[in-house]
Design a protein around this motif. Structure first.
Motif, mmCIF file in Angstrom:
data_model
loop_
_atom_site.group_PDB
_atom_site.id
_atom_site.type_symbol
_atom_site.label_atom_id
_atom_site.label_comp_id
_atom_site.label_asym_id
_atom_site.label_seq_id
_atom_site.Cartn_x
_atom_site.Cartn_y
_atom_site.Cartn_z
ATOM 1 N N LYS A 15 4.757 16.986 -13.037
ATOM 2 C CA LYS A 15 4.994 18.419 -12.809
ATOM 3 C C LYS A 15 6.329 18.837 -13.404
ATOM 4 O O LYS A 15 6.430 19.884 -14.053
ATOM 5 C CB LYS A 15 4.953 18.741 -11.311
ATOM 6 N N ASP A 16 7.352 18.011 -13.207
ATOM 7 C CA ASP A 16 8.660 18.307 -13.797
ATOM 8 C C ASP A 16 8.583 18.325 -15.320
ATOM 9 O O ASP A 16 9.167 19.185 -15.976
ATOM 10 C CB ASP A 16 9.704 17.270 -13.358
ATOM 11 N N PHE A 17 7.853 17.375 -15.885
ATOM 12 C CA PHE A 17 7.726 17.320 -17.339
ATOM 13 C C PHE A 17 6.986 18.541 -17.871
ATOM 14 O O PHE A 17 7.348 19.097 -18.912
ATOM 15 C CB PHE A 17 7.027 16.029 -17.768
ATOM 16 N N GLU A 18 5.973 18.995 -17.164
ATOM 17 C CA GLU A 18 5.250 20.206 -17.572
ATOM 18 C C GLU A 18 6.175 21.415 -17.551
ATOM 19 O O GLU A 18 6.085 22.290 -18.420
ATOM 20 C CB GLU A 18 4.034 20.425 -16.679
ATOM 21 N N ASN A 19 7.090 21.475 -16.576
ATOM 22 C CA ASN A 19 8.073 22.564 -16.547
ATOM 23 C C ASN A 19 9.007 22.489 -17.753
ATOM 24 O O ASN A 19 9.354 23.517 -18.335
ATOM 25 C CB ASN A 19 8.894 22.515 -15.253
ATOM 26 N N ILE A 20 9.414 21.289 -18.122
ATOM 27 C CA ILE A 20 10.254 21.124 -19.306
ATOM 28 C C ILE A 20 9.499 21.588 -20.549
ATOM 29 O O ILE A 20 10.052 22.282 -21.403
ATOM 30 C CB ILE A 20 10.703 19.663 -19.463
ATOM 31 N N GLU A 21 8.225 21.230 -20.657
ATOM 32 C CA GLU A 21 7.416 21.660 -21.800
ATOM 33 C C GLU A 21 7.317 23.180 -21.866
ATOM 34 O O GLU A 21 7.434 23.768 -22.947
ATOM 35 C CB GLU A 21 6.006 21.069 -21.717
ATOM 36 N N ARG A 22 7.096 23.824 -20.714
ATOM 37 C CA ARG A 22 7.014 25.285 -20.698
ATOM 38 C C ARG A 22 8.333 25.905 -21.148
ATOM 39 O O ARG A 22 8.354 26.864 -21.928
ATOM 40 C CB ARG A 22 6.641 25.792 -19.300
ATOM 41 N N GLU B 134 0.844 -1.211 0.000
ATOM 42 C CA GLU B 134 0.000 0.000 0.000
ATOM 43 C C GLU B 134 0.875 1.256 0.000
ATOM 44 O O GLU B 134 0.630 2.200 -0.741
ATOM 45 C CB GLU B 134 -0.942 -0.003 1.206
ATOM 46 N N ARG B 135 1.898 1.251 0.840
ATOM 47 C CA ARG B 135 2.807 2.400 0.896
ATOM 48 C C ARG B 135 3.558 2.544 -0.427
ATOM 49 O O ARG B 135 3.824 3.655 -0.878
ATOM 50 C CB ARG B 135 3.803 2.245 2.040
ATOM 51 N N GLY B 136 3.904 1.431 -1.030
ATOM 52 C CA GLY B 136 4.572 1.474 -2.330
ATOM 53 C C GLY B 136 3.687 2.108 -3.393
ATOM 54 O O GLY B 136 4.161 2.887 -4.217
ATOM 55 N N ARG B 137 2.403 1.792 -3.369
ATOM 56 C CA ARG B 137 1.457 2.384 -4.329
ATOM 57 C C ARG B 137 1.325 3.895 -4.106
ATOM 58 O O ARG B 137 1.290 4.665 -5.052
ATOM 59 C CB ARG B 137 0.095 1.699 -4.230
ATOM 60 N N VAL B 138 1.256 4.286 -2.833
ATOM 61 C CA VAL B 138 1.179 5.722 -2.518
ATOM 62 C C VAL B 138 2.442 6.425 -3.001
ATOM 63 O O VAL B 138 2.387 7.483 -3.619
ATOM 64 C CB VAL B 138 0.950 5.953 -1.005
ATOM 65 N N GLY B 139 3.590 5.816 -2.752
ATOM 66 C CA GLY B 139 4.852 6.387 -3.221
ATOM 67 C C GLY B 139 4.902 6.498 -4.728
ATOM 68 O O GLY B 139 5.399 7.480 -5.284
ATOM 69 N N THR C 240 3.204 11.931 -9.834
ATOM 70 C CA THR C 240 2.724 13.310 -9.802
ATOM 71 C C THR C 240 3.893 14.286 -9.922
ATOM 72 O O THR C 240 3.841 15.239 -10.700
ATOM 73 C CB THR C 240 1.939 13.573 -8.504
ATOM 74 N N GLY C 241 4.956 14.040 -9.182
ATOM 75 C CA GLY C 241 6.139 14.899 -9.266
ATOM 76 C C GLY C 241 6.772 14.848 -10.639
ATOM 77 O O GLY C 241 7.206 15.872 -11.185
ATOM 78 N N LEU C 242 6.812 13.662 -11.225
ATOM 79 C CA LEU C 242 7.380 13.496 -12.559
ATOM 80 C C LEU C 242 6.584 14.287 -13.595
ATOM 81 O O LEU C 242 7.156 14.951 -14.457
ATOM 82 C CB LEU C 242 7.407 12.011 -12.923
#
Length: 70
Positions: free
Chosen positions: A50-57, A35-40, A46-48
């Motif tokens: 957001k980072d990709f959206e920054n690269i796109e911008r 369960e913790r692995g799934r949350v992680g 989600t972080g990945l």
């Protein structure tokens, strides 16, 4: 090296690194995660994204800066 070349090299490196991480996500057997692995995994994904959206911008900004004005 010129500034545009540095920007393109950084963007290419960022895209390659994120491609590797996305490949990992597609090959990860989620049925074997705790369960913790799934949350992680959700947090990592989600972080990945957001980072990709920054690269796109950054890429779109760079592309707009080199586009000829018509």
């Amino acid at each position: 090296m010129s500034q545009p070349t540095l920007c393109l090299n950084k963007l290419a490196d960022d895209l390659e690194n994120h491609g590797n991480l996305l490949a990992l996500l597609t090959e990860l057997p989620t049925t074997e995660l705790s369960e913790r692995g799934r949350v992680g995994l959700i947090q990592f994904s989600t972080g990945l994204m957001k980072d990709f959206e920054n690269i796109e911008r950054t890429f779109n900004s760079y592309r707009a800066s080199i586009a000829p004005s018509c």
